[in-house]
Design a protein around this motif. Structure first.
Motif, mmCIF file in Angstrom:
data_model
loop_
_atom_site.group_PDB
_atom_site.id
_atom_site.type_symbol
_atom_site.label_atom_id
_atom_site.label_comp_id
_atom_site.label_asym_id
_atom_site.label_seq_id
_atom_site.Cartn_x
_atom_site.Cartn_y
_atom_site.Cartn_z
ATOM 1 N N LEU A 168 -38.694 10.852 -5.970
ATOM 2 C CA LEU A 168 -37.671 9.957 -5.431
ATOM 3 C C LEU A 168 -38.164 9.369 -4.112
ATOM 4 C CD1 LEU A 168 -35.766 11.286 -7.526
ATOM 5 C CD2 LEU A 168 -33.949 10.964 -5.848
ATOM 6 N N TYR A 182 -32.162 5.400 -3.457
ATOM 7 C CA TYR A 182 -33.479 5.942 -3.753
ATOM 8 C C TYR A 182 -34.017 5.273 -5.008
ATOM 9 C CZ TYR A 182 -32.943 9.882 -0.521
ATOM 10 O OH TYR A 182 -32.793 10.670 0.598
ATOM 11 N N ARG A 186 -30.839 3.840 4.293
ATOM 12 C CA ARG A 186 -29.671 4.595 4.711
ATOM 13 C C ARG A 186 -28.722 3.615 5.411
ATOM 14 N NH1 ARG A 186 -30.615 8.576 9.549
ATOM 15 N NH2 ARG A 186 -30.716 6.601 10.642
ATOM 16 N N PHE A 227 -31.135 5.233 -7.696
ATOM 17 C CA PHE A 227 -29.992 6.110 -7.463
ATOM 18 C C PHE A 227 -29.316 5.757 -6.143
ATOM 19 C CE2 PHE A 227 -30.426 9.199 -10.795
ATOM 20 C CZ PHE A 227 -31.774 9.240 -11.080
ATOM 21 N N PHE A 268 -26.970 6.114 0.720
ATOM 22 C CA PHE A 268 -28.409 5.998 0.519
ATOM 23 C C PHE A 268 -28.707 5.343 -0.817
ATOM 24 C CE2 PHE A 268 -29.633 8.937 3.881
ATOM 25 C CZ PHE A 268 -28.516 9.739 4.012
ATOM 26 N N GLY A 316 -27.035 17.281 4.738
ATOM 27 C CA GLY A 316 -26.071 16.219 4.499
ATOM 28 C C GLY A 316 -26.142 15.067 5.462
ATOM 29 N N GLU A 363 -31.664 10.985 6.003
ATOM 30 C CA GLU A 363 -32.213 10.889 4.669
ATOM 31 C C GLU A 363 -33.058 12.102 4.300
ATOM 32 O OE1 GLU A 363 -32.475 8.782 7.086
ATOM 33 O OE2 GLU A 363 -34.546 8.257 7.517
ATOM 34 N N ALA A 364 -32.996 12.439 3.012
ATOM 35 C CA ALA A 364 -33.806 13.523 2.477
ATOM 36 C C ALA A 364 -35.079 12.945 1.884
ATOM 37 C CB ALA A 364 -33.024 14.283 1.408
ATOM 38 N N PHE A 417 -25.433 12.451 -6.016
ATOM 39 C CA PHE A 417 -26.087 11.275 -6.591
ATOM 40 C C PHE A 417 -25.249 10.670 -7.708
ATOM 41 C CE2 PHE A 417 -30.389 11.187 -4.843
ATOM 42 C CZ PHE A 417 -30.471 12.426 -4.253
ATOM 43 N N GLY A 418 -25.373 9.360 -7.852
ATOM 44 C CA GLY A 418 -24.872 8.720 -9.049
ATOM 45 C C GLY A 418 -25.796 9.053 -10.212
ATOM 46 N N PHE A 441 -38.332 13.745 -0.765
ATOM 47 C CA PHE A 441 -38.512 14.522 -1.984
ATOM 48 C C PHE A 441 -39.972 14.789 -2.290
ATOM 49 C CE2 PHE A 441 -34.375 14.833 -4.069
ATOM 50 C CZ PHE A 441 -33.623 14.014 -3.250
ATOM 51 N N GLY A 442 -40.199 15.908 -2.965
ATOM 52 C CA GLY A 442 -41.503 16.205 -3.530
ATOM 53 C C GLY A 442 -41.685 15.465 -4.846
ATOM 54 N N LEU A 476 -29.167 13.718 -10.427
ATOM 55 C CA LEU A 476 -29.618 14.999 -9.878
ATOM 56 C C LEU A 476 -28.427 15.905 -9.608
ATOM 57 C CD1 LEU A 476 -31.901 12.866 -9.207
ATOM 58 C CD2 LEU A 476 -32.514 14.389 -7.340
ATOM 59 N N TYR A 505 -32.960 20.445 -6.596
ATOM 60 C CA TYR A 505 -32.143 19.701 -7.546
ATOM 61 C C TYR A 505 -32.752 19.831 -8.937
ATOM 62 C CZ TYR A 505 -29.970 17.122 -3.662
ATOM 63 O OH TYR A 505 -29.278 16.766 -2.537
ATOM 64 N N TYR A 515 -22.773 8.468 5.608
ATOM 65 C CA TYR A 515 -23.962 7.692 5.267
ATOM 66 C C TYR A 515 -23.937 7.367 3.770
ATOM 67 C CZ TYR A 515 -26.235 9.153 9.635
ATOM 68 O OH TYR A 515 -26.560 9.363 10.940
ATOM 69 N N LEU A 574 -26.892 15.860 -0.875
ATOM 70 C CA LEU A 574 -26.511 14.553 -1.393
ATOM 71 C C LEU A 574 -25.872 14.677 -2.768
ATOM 72 C CD1 LEU A 574 -29.681 12.476 -0.448
ATOM 73 C CD2 LEU A 574 -27.461 12.477 0.683
ATOM 74 N N PHE A 603 -37.228 7.178 -0.819
ATOM 75 C CA PHE A 603 -36.120 6.710 -0.002
ATOM 76 C C PHE A 603 -36.257 5.210 0.241
ATOM 77 C CE2 PHE A 603 -33.088 6.491 3.314
ATOM 78 C CZ PHE A 603 -33.657 5.829 4.393
ATOM 79 N N PRO A 610 -23.742 11.863 1.101
ATOM 80 C CA PRO A 610 -23.738 13.275 1.511
ATOM 81 C C PRO A 610 -22.405 13.938 1.190
ATOM 82 C CG PRO A 610 -24.571 11.883 3.264
ATOM 83 C CD PRO A 610 -23.985 10.969 2.234
#
Lengths: 113, 113
Positions: free
Chosen positions: B45, B37, B50, B91, B35, A98, A101-102, B103-104, A104-105, A43, A35, B33, B101, B47, B95
């Protein structure tokens, strides 16, 4: 510790150069994502990969390239064709694209000088 | 198409105040789903939660609670007795099919001591 490692944390690029951002995960996740985040914005998806040796363009793929030769690695190359590369880049992974949950780094901040 | 709207760009509160972050979404999927973040100043980010569209029960985790209302396509997030450490960008995400994802644009929360 399981997680996602991005390197470097800060990267400076000269005009016309290609640069590669590293992303490695040891969560045994199938799906990985890149992203881009611009200041004050959400993002936007650059590329994603659901399995090894397969990847798909996201919403803003122009000027970027990726590879997925190993499950744990998903490097992103920012090419000279990307007109405005200065941004914060985040890599993520999840069990399935999708779905769950993802994670992130910590991100790479790229600046063109 | 999937869309997530976070109308509040920035919110500032004084410590110990309660604050609600709004999220409205659009989707053609019948099951999905949602989410939330958190993005602290470090950039990563984190989490938070969910929610499956099947389950409309409110969820509480410590000072955090979430109100999911399918009838109004909203998934709002409340922080009770806010603390300075809650200062971050939050955020909401949804999905997009089997891709990634959406995102807003995020809500920046500033908690003043």
């Amino acid at each position: 510790d399981g997680g996602i490692t991005q390197s470097p944390k800060y990267l400076f690029r000269k005009e016309g150069q290609n640069v590669t951002l590293s992303c490695e995960q040891n969560l045994n996740h199938d799906a990985m994502y890149w992203y881009r985040q611009d200041p004050g914005q959400g993002l936007r998806l650059i590329y994603y990969s659901q399995i090894v040796n397969d990847f798909q363009k996201g919403d803003i793929a122009e000027g970027y390239s990726v590879s997925r030769e190993k499950k744990e690695s998903f490097p992103l190359t920012v090419t000279s064709a990307q007109k405005n590369p200065t941004a914060f880049y985040l890599c993520a992974s999840s069990l399935g694209a999708g779905g769950p949950e993802a994670f992130f780094g910590q991100g790479t901040r790229l600046t063109v000088v | 198409a999937q869309k997530v709207t976070q109308a509040q760009t920035e919110i500032s509160v004084v410590e110990k105040e309660d604050v609600t972050l709004d999220c409205v979404y659009e989707t053609r999927d019948t099951t999905y789903y949602l989410f939330w973040y958190k993005q602290p100043p470090s950039g990563e980010l984190v989490f938070l939660i969910r929610r499956n569209s099947f389950d409309e029960q409110n969820e509480i985790s410590g000072r955090y609670s979430w109100n999911f209302q399918k009838s109004t396509s909203s998934f709002n997030f409340t922080i009770t007795a806010s603390q300075v450490v809650d200062s971050a960008v939050y955020f909401c995400a949804l999905p997009t099919g089997r891709r990634a994802l959406t995102f807003g644009s995020g809500t920046r929360l500033q908690v003043q001591p």
